[in-house]
Design an enzyme around this catalytic site. Structure first.
Site, PDB file in Angstrom:
ATOM      1  N   TYR A   1      88.782  -6.338  16.039  1.00 22.65           N
ATOM      2  CA  TYR A   1      87.476  -5.890  15.083  1.00 22.65           C
ATOM      3  C   TYR A   1      87.501  -7.079  13.857  1.00 22.65           C
ATOM      4  O   TYR A   1      86.643  -6.425  12.924  1.00 22.65           O
ATOM      5  CB  TYR A   1      87.793  -4.452  14.754  1.00 22.65           C
ATOM      6  CG  TYR A   1      87.824  -3.494  15.950  1.00 22.65           C
ATOM      7  CD1 TYR A   1      86.442  -3.224  16.646  1.00 22.65           C
ATOM      8  CD2 TYR A   1      88.770  -2.886  16.311  1.00 22.65           C
ATOM      9  CE1 TYR A   1      86.357  -2.634  17.692  1.00 22.65           C
ATOM     10  CE2 TYR A   1      88.775  -2.240  17.248  1.00 22.65           C
ATOM     11  CZ  TYR A   1      87.551  -2.074  17.924  1.00 22.65           C
ATOM     12  OH  TYR A   1      87.517  -1.090  18.994  1.00 22.65           O
TER      13      TYR A   1
ATOM     14  N   HIS B   1      81.067  -4.496  11.526  1.00 18.50           N
ATOM     15  CA  HIS B   1      81.680  -3.296  10.862  1.00 18.50           C
ATOM     16  C   HIS B   1      82.896  -3.330   9.780  1.00 18.50           C
ATOM     17  O   HIS B   1      83.428  -2.370   9.254  1.00 18.50           O
ATOM     18  CB  HIS B   1      82.161  -2.412  12.203  1.00 18.50           C
ATOM     19  CG  HIS B   1      81.351  -1.311  12.166  1.00 18.50           C
ATOM     20  ND1 HIS B   1      80.623  -0.629  11.562  1.00 18.50           N
ATOM     21  CD2 HIS B   1      81.524   0.013  13.216  1.00 18.50           C
ATOM     22  CE1 HIS B   1      80.092   0.594  11.781  1.00 18.50           C
ATOM     23  NE2 HIS B   1      80.898   0.930  13.101  1.00 18.50           N
TER      24      HIS B   1
ATOM     25  N   ASN C   1      84.542   6.265  12.844  1.00 17.64           N
ATOM     26  CA  ASN C   1      84.019   7.716  13.133  1.00 17.64           C
ATOM     27  C   ASN C   1      85.074   8.705  12.480  1.00 17.64           C
ATOM     28  O   ASN C   1      84.704   9.791  12.126  1.00 17.64           O
ATOM     29  CB  ASN C   1      83.879   7.814  14.585  1.00 17.64           C
ATOM     30  CG  ASN C   1      82.794   7.225  15.293  1.00 17.64           C
ATOM     31  OD1 ASN C   1      82.177   6.195  14.458  1.00 17.64           O
ATOM     32  ND2 ASN C   1      82.754   7.091  16.564  1.00 17.64           N
TER      33      ASN C   1
ATOM     34  N   TYR D   1      89.826   4.432  12.330  1.00 21.08           N
ATOM     35  CA  TYR D   1      88.745   3.839  13.264  1.00 21.08           C
ATOM     36  C   TYR D   1      87.302   4.553  12.326  1.00 21.08           C
ATOM     37  O   TYR D   1      87.587   5.795  11.842  1.00 21.08           O
ATOM     38  CB  TYR D   1      88.807   4.098  14.491  1.00 21.08           C
ATOM     39  CG  TYR D   1      89.673   3.100  15.457  1.00 21.08           C
ATOM     40  CD1 TYR D   1      89.216   2.152  15.805  1.00 21.08           C
ATOM     41  CD2 TYR D   1      90.865   3.948  15.655  1.00 21.08           C
ATOM     42  CE1 TYR D   1      90.202   1.315  16.382  1.00 21.08           C
ATOM     43  CE2 TYR D   1      91.795   3.301  16.341  1.00 21.08           C
ATOM     44  CZ  TYR D   1      91.743   1.796  16.650  1.00 21.08           C
ATOM     45  OH  TYR D   1      92.269   1.094  17.518  1.00 21.08           O
TER      46      TYR D   1
ATOM     47  N   ASN E   1      78.052   6.534  11.151  1.00 17.42           N
ATOM     48  CA  ASN E   1      79.361   7.490  11.535  1.00 17.42           C
ATOM     49  C   ASN E   1      80.182   7.500  10.524  1.00 17.42           C
ATOM     50  O   ASN E   1      80.977   8.403  10.376  1.00 17.42           O
ATOM     51  CB  ASN E   1      79.771   7.258  12.814  1.00 17.42           C
ATOM     52  CG  ASN E   1      78.595   7.725  14.053  1.00 17.42           C
ATOM     53  OD1 ASN E   1      77.859   8.555  13.788  1.00 17.42           O
ATOM     54  ND2 ASN E   1      78.557   6.975  15.084  1.00 17.42           N
TER      55      ASN E   1
END
Length: 187
Positions: free
Chosen positions: A14, A19, A66, A64, A113
């Site tokens: 990631y 993000h 969320n 993470y 989120n």
């Protein structure tokens, strides 16, 4: 104490994604402010130290996106900590073009989120945030696929070139507050 929390996802897969642009800024701040390495503190990686007259914590939730709020829930229990003045949440924003950003004193999650999780954990939308534009997905590309994809080289370079300006804006937030950062830096 001031807390700058950058929302992102842990893991090398990631690192270069849309993000995780907030983590890029926190890495820059840790170096610029000489806070040292980020230490794994369970729910978050934290770099801490003194910047000017402020004790500062840079926080990267390791839960993470969320579930980012879990790393911030304990802030409410800190004596004298004012979420509306002492916390800045940095986040990617698909509603802003790459190279644009906005400081805001409060607001809605706007479908993000990570921000939904922060709001749920803190029980309020009344906290400052810095939104970094990553552009909207093109037609036919899903939002999740878009934000979890790496930026093309030219867009990545635009964000990297923006980091000194973003760092200066965060320093103004630190010293003078959200309104001053908005007046001087919003594009």
């Amino acid at each position: 104490m001031k807390v700058v929390c950058g929302l992102g996802n842990p893991g090398s897969e990631y690192e270069d994604t849309r993000h995780n642009v907030a983590w890029w800024l926190l890495d820059r701040l840790a170096v610029e402010w000489r806070l040292g390495e980020f230490d794994d503190m369970g729910l978050a990686a934290v770099a801490a130290g003194t910047v000017g007259d402020h004790h500062v914590r840079l926080v990267k939730p390791l839960t993470y996106m969320n579930r980012s709020g879990a790393a911030l829930a304990s802030l409410q229990r800190l004596p004298g900590f004012d979420i509306g003045n002492d916390l800045l949440v940095v986040v990617d924003d698909v509603a802003l073009d790459v190279g644009r950003f906005r400081f805001r004193p409060r607001g809605s999650a706007g479908g993000h989120n990570g921000l939904k999780s922060v709001e749920a954990a803190l029980g309020t939308k009344e906290y400052p945030r810095l939104r970094i534009g990553v552009g909207a997905p093109p037609e036919g590309v899903g939002l999740v696929e878009w934000v979890l994809s790496p930026l093309p080289d030219d867009e990545e370079q635009r964000i990297l070139d923006l980091l000194p300006t973003l760092a200066a804006g965060v320093r103004v937030w630190l010293d003078e507050g959200t309104e001053a950062a908005m007046r001087r830096f919003n594009r």
